[in-house]
Design an enzyme around this catalytic site. Structure first.
Site, PDB file in Angstrom:
ATOM      1  N   LYS A  93      -1.000  -8.324  -4.662  1.00 43.39           N
ATOM      2  CA  LYS A  93      -0.024  -7.560  -3.862  1.00 43.39           C
ATOM      3  C   LYS A  93       0.082  -8.212  -2.485  1.00 43.39           C
ATOM      4  O   LYS A  93      -0.933  -8.626  -1.919  1.00 43.39           O
ATOM      5  CB  LYS A  93      -0.489  -6.107  -3.760  1.00 43.39           C
ATOM      6  CG  LYS A  93       0.503  -5.169  -3.088  1.00 43.39           C
ATOM      7  CD  LYS A  93      -0.023  -3.735  -3.086  1.00 43.39           C
ATOM      8  CE  LYS A  93       0.958  -2.771  -2.411  1.00 43.39           C
ATOM      9  NZ  LYS A  93       0.455  -1.388  -2.372  1.00 43.39           N
ATOM     10  N   SER A 127       3.816   2.148  -4.034  1.00 45.50           N
ATOM     11  CA  SER A 127       4.315   0.942  -3.404  1.00 45.50           C
ATOM     12  C   SER A 127       3.970  -0.345  -4.160  1.00 45.50           C
ATOM     13  O   SER A 127       4.629  -1.357  -3.969  1.00 45.50           O
ATOM     14  CB  SER A 127       3.736   0.838  -1.990  1.00 45.50           C
ATOM     15  OG  SER A 127       2.333   0.641  -2.033  1.00 45.50           O
ATOM     16  N   SER A 176      -0.203   4.627  -4.756  1.00 49.01           N
ATOM     17  CA  SER A 176       0.507   3.351  -4.859  1.00 49.01           C
ATOM     18  C   SER A 176       0.081   2.450  -6.016  1.00 49.01           C
ATOM     19  O   SER A 176       0.806   1.531  -6.367  1.00 49.01           O
ATOM     20  CB  SER A 176       0.368   2.563  -3.556  1.00 49.01           C
ATOM     21  OG  SER A 176       1.243   3.091  -2.594  1.00 49.01           O
TER      22      SER A 176
END
Ligand SMILES: [Zn+2]
Lengths: 474, 484
Positions: B77, B152, B176
């Protein structure tokens, strides 16, 4: 109406630690710009702070030296404000649970001893240093993240001189504790001064004016004294004062308004979620307490009592702690500690200044000066010879008795030998001899000098005087 | 097709010499080339660097080395620092910033032999639930590219679900990891707060953030957690708890395990398909020997408000460092203030600005007590709710999300509606627990659904055990989207 001033000080002092507060970068002054930096202290994305154990310990020690309590719970808060020298745009500090609280400092002021209460001494981090060039600015982050101790007094100071003396006493205490070098030139001490005035007899405080970022004690004294006069002047003329922050213009010698209360910052303090509270154990606190040393004022009083030193000598040893430590070892068991003090303050100090060394570099034993003084006291050598012995000690590190022995510097106190020297001098100088007989006392000094010269300075001067008188008088 | 393998399948084949890490890595790179134009899971990736790491892993394999992730391609990420690689947090404000250091989790992956490649898409600074708030364009759900993949960590979930990598590392602040895992049909694990170091994870909300894996099955999640968990002196909030053998926890047996169903989770707006799938999953676990009982978490209704006060407060100051003075994009101004304003005005997206403003407000003098301080008190109550519940049960089950993936743009203009989609996942972060989302079915329209299990602090072994047992008894996790 008569007015009185009320002054409180917030003093920021850089701690002397090996590394910075949250990272392993060196806490070092004078390095090339932005060389003592890492991801943590320039606030790169993703980094986290780790508290410096040495800084926590020195903060607790400083608190103890300032007679503060060391609570078992302290925490870190973020103080939020944007400025290019502030890498994270928040500064880590201790808002409501500081590392040390509620102490006092005692110091000499005028004829007596003053006591100023300390509200707190808390730990925070320093920011970088901005430099402005013609069309751009630069920031050096070497200083960012250096541990900073903020010492906040209660509003107990009542005039500019008292503030000045308090600051010097504070500096001496922190230097004594090895907490900070307090080097003003290196910007290690900075001061915010809060001043208000009120009619004598009034209990509530007047409107407070803060003068920020003073970097010299004499500046604080001048600024405070100017500001007190200014405020009293305003009130005398029927004016009113407002709570504001003012800047000291050292060149002109005046303060000017920077901002009033209305445009004060909202720092949006809140507990830093990246750090756990500092919860020192009783053992840890006891361990720090064991390293608490004697404070300057206490030491001065003790030196005067234990060694019968005059205040001025004691102050020299308090002002230069290493020299003072040296003196105390040298004077151990000395019959005349004042004589030892004179040697340490005059001869030793002069030699050290000359060579640029410190007491740690000395080749001879610390007991040697005491021995040297004893040789003079016991009439083994005279004080002129003692100077030569001292020089030799400084060069070779040999003990004074050894030097005296090796160089044959022992004082000549044998009356037969001295009598021979005296007779020679009288024969060689019939004029002065006659002068003495005719009652001119000073002529004796000339003859005495001749004897000393002939004996290479080793003759016992007292005995020579007596012998000359005896020979010339018979 | 090596890119479709799980970690355990790939490491077996690598150990047997049936496959090389270079082949596996190349296979992932080819898959990205084939499908990522449509999915936008990757913000950037460096094939040469990935293949060089793969070659190094092959050399280590050839010399007989064995490490838990040796030769396994793992996508990161864009909020986790990897030395020498871009670190954008899916924002414009970081410009061409490359991280000069490795996050602790990155170091741990390297030590475990992983091939660390790619920066995967996300909501800007991890703020969002749909990956629509990315400065690099939205990522798309591989099961239906018109739908959001969740957020997210949307890019991480897409990359795993669409087989563009073997596994992915992400962060979870309020769901997330778990929410996109549910919406994309993969496994997402949020470890207990303090279990995994946060050093090198760009902070959104420091007291809620935790790094965790997105994987194709539960065993892989256990493997990844075993690698990244553990003490780190660089993170003061890290807990020096010993790391158990998570693989050993995968016994397949849930007999006697007590699972709680919070009565407060029967919320309005809960999709009937989601409700049915969750109930079926719980029934399955019960049939496998778990005991199921109703529990109460009385402060549930305050969780979202509490979360949005604490998270935005922390974020407002965590993000203060992005102003262009030391790194990142800079928009010049006549004074430092103007430069700040211009840089942050141009660099941050709308949602990030919204949260910075919210967080600044709740910390402001005069409002602090009413908002931030009160939220901290409620946080304690919410945590206490869970600790009380965990005296009666070992795990708590719920849907991961109230609905399946919604359409891109559907909630983009309704931030409150978007915030409410985090209802089931948020409490886990607020209370500092661990949680996992595992596939538990599909909607009629063919979108994946997720079952969430929550565990007590450091209760990951129980969590993984139950998730694994359920997975063994079902086939949801083997389903793959048809794409490319
Ligand atoms: Zn540093």
């Amino acid at each position: 109406m008569t007015y009185e001033a009320v002054i409180g000080l917030e003093t920021h002092v850089q701690l002397r630690t090996r590394t910075k507060m949250w990272c392993g970068c060196a806490n070092e002054y004078g390095a090339e710009a932005n060389t003592n930096v890492c991801p943590v202290c320039i606030g790169l994305p993703g980094v986290l702070p780790v508290p410096n154990a040495e800084a926590l310990r020195k903060t607790a020690l400083a608190g103890m030296l300032l007679n503060c309590d060391v609570p078992s719970y302290a925490k870190w808060d973020r103080k939020n404000y944007f400025y290019p020298d502030n890498p994270k745009n928040y500064q880590l500090t201790q808002l409501d649970f500081p590392s040390t609280i509620e102490g006092f400092v005692e110091f000499e002021f005028g004829e007596g001893i003053e006591r100023v209460r300390i509200n707190r001494a808390h730990l925070e981090e320093d920011v970088g240093k901005s430099t402005h060039f013609s069309d751009y600015s630069g920031v050096d982050f070497n200083r960012a993240g250096v541990p900073l101790l903020e010492i906040v007094t209660e509003p107990d100071l009542t005039d500019a001189d008292m503030a000045y003396d308090y600051l010097n006493a504070l500096k001496a205490i922190l230097e004594y504790g090895g907490v900070s070098d307090c080097n003003m030139e290196k910007g290690q001490v900075r001061c915010d001064v809060n001043i208000s005035v009120r009619p004598i007899g009034q209990t509530e405080l007047g409107e407070k004016v803060e003068i920020k970022n003073m970097n010299s004690f004499s500046g604080v004294r001048r600024a405070a004294s100017y500001e007190i006069e200014r405020q009293i002047g305003v009130l005398r003329e029927g004016g009113t004062l407002v709570q504001e922050t003012r800047r000291w213009d050292d060149a002109v010698g005046i303060t000017e308004s920077m901002r009033t209360k209305e445009d004060a910052h909202d720092y949006r303090y809140f507990p830093d979620p990246d750090l756990m509270p500092h919860t020192p154990s009783e053992e840890w606190i006891a361990e720090v307490r064991a390293s608490v040393m004697e404070l300057p004022l206490a030491r001065k009083q003790r030196l005067m009592a234990d060694y019968q030193l005059p205040a001025s000598d004691a102050e020299v040893f308090v002002g230069d702690a290493a020299l003072g430590d040296y003196f105390e070892v040298a004077a151990k068991g000395a019959k005349n500690p004042k004589a030892v003090a004179n040697w340490v303050m005059n001869n030793l100090q002069a030699k050290l200044t000359e060579t640029g060394g410190s007491t740690a570099d000395l080749k001879f034993e610390s007991s040697a000066i005491g021995e040297l003084v004893r040789l003079v006291e016991d009439s083994k050598i005279n004080s002129r010879i003692a100077q030569d012995v001292f020089s030799e000690m400084f060069e070779s590190g040999k003990a004074p008795a050894v030097i005296v022995e090796e160089k044959g510097l022992s004082q000549v106190s044998d009356s037969a030998e001295l009598e021979a020297f005296c007779n020679e001098a009288i024969e060689a100088n019939p004029g002065p001899a006659q002068d003495f007989r005719n009652g001119k006392e000073t002529a004796l000094n000339f003859l005495k000098g001749q004897v000393m010269k002939a004996s290479c300075g080793k003759a016992n001067p007292q005995m020579v005087g007596e012998l000359l008188k005896k020979i010339l008088g018979s | 097709m090596p890119h479709t393998l799980t970690i355990s399948q790939l490491t077996d084949k690598l150990a047997q010499g049936e496959l090389s890490s270079r082949e596996a890595t190349q296979s992932c790179l080819d898959r990205i080339a084939a499908v990522d134009g449509q999915l936008n899971a990757f913000i950037s990736h460096d094939p040469e660097d990935a293949l060089a790491q793969a070659d190094a892993a092959d050399a280590a394999l050839a010399s007989g080395k064995s490490k838990p992730l040796l030769g396994v391609p793992i996508a990161m990420k864009d909020v986790i620092a990897v030395n020498g690689h871009p670190l954008n947090c899916a924002s414009k404000i970081l410009g061409d910033f490359n991280s000069p250091y490795d996050a602790t989790v990155t170091e741990k992956l390297r030590e475990a032999g992983a091939v660390i490649f790619g920066r995967v898409n996300m909501d800007e600074f991890a703020m969002g639930s749909s990956t629509e708030n990315s400065a690099f364009g939205p990522a798309r759900n591989p099961w239906n590219p018109d739908c959001i993949p969740g957020g997210s960590s949307g890019g991480s979930a897409v990359a795993v679900a669409a087989d563009e990598c073997i596994a992915s590392l992400a962060s979870d602040t309020g769901g997330s990891i778990r929410q996109p895992a549910a919406l994309c049909g993969c496994v997402g694990l949020k470890p207990t707060y303090g279990r995994v170091s946060r050093y090198g994870l760009v902070a959104f909300a420091s007291s809620l953030d935790q790094v965790g894996p997105l994987t194709k099955d539960v065993r892989d999640a256990a493997t990844m957690l075993g690698v990244i968990a553990g003490e780190d002196k660089r993170d003061s909030t890290n807990v020096p708890e010993p790391v158990p053998d998570y693989i050993a926890a995968l016994t397949g047996d849930v007999k006697g395990l007590k699972i709680g169903l919070p009565k407060e989770y029967q919320v309005e707006g809960l999709d009937p398909e989601v409700k049915a799938a969750t109930e079926a999953a719980v029934a399955k676990l019960e049939k496998q020997g778990a005991e199921v009982k109703e529990i109460s978490l009385p402060h549930t209704q305050y969780a979202i408000a509490t979360y949005y006060i604490i998270a935005t407060a922390e974020a407002s100051t965590n993000l203060a460092r992005f102003e262009g003075v030391r790194y990142g994009a800079r928009v010049d101004g006549a004074s430092p203030e103007e430069m700040n304003r211009a840089t942050r005005g141009a660099g941050f997206g709308e949602e990030v600005k919204r949260r910075i403003i919210l967080g600044t407000y709740v910390l402001s003098s005069g409002y602090y007590d009413a908002y931030y301080l009160r939220a901290q008190k409620v946080r304690t109550l919410i945590r206490q709710d869970f600790l009380n519940a965990f005296k009666e049960v070992d795990l708590i089950a719920s849907p991961t999300t109230p609905t399946p993936a919604f359409k891109i743009g559907e909630k983009a203009n309704d931030p409150l509606q978007m915030y409410l989609s985090d209802i089931f996942t948020i409490s886990c972060n607020v209370a500092g627990l661990c949680g996992i989302s595992i596939p538990c079915g599909f909607s009629v329209s063919g979108l994946p659904l997720g079952l969430q299990l929550l565990g007590k602090p450091f209760g990951e072994p129980d969590l993984l055990r139950a998730a694994h047992a359920y997975e063994q008894a079902t086939e949801w996790h083997t389903k793959r989207p048809k794409i490319g």
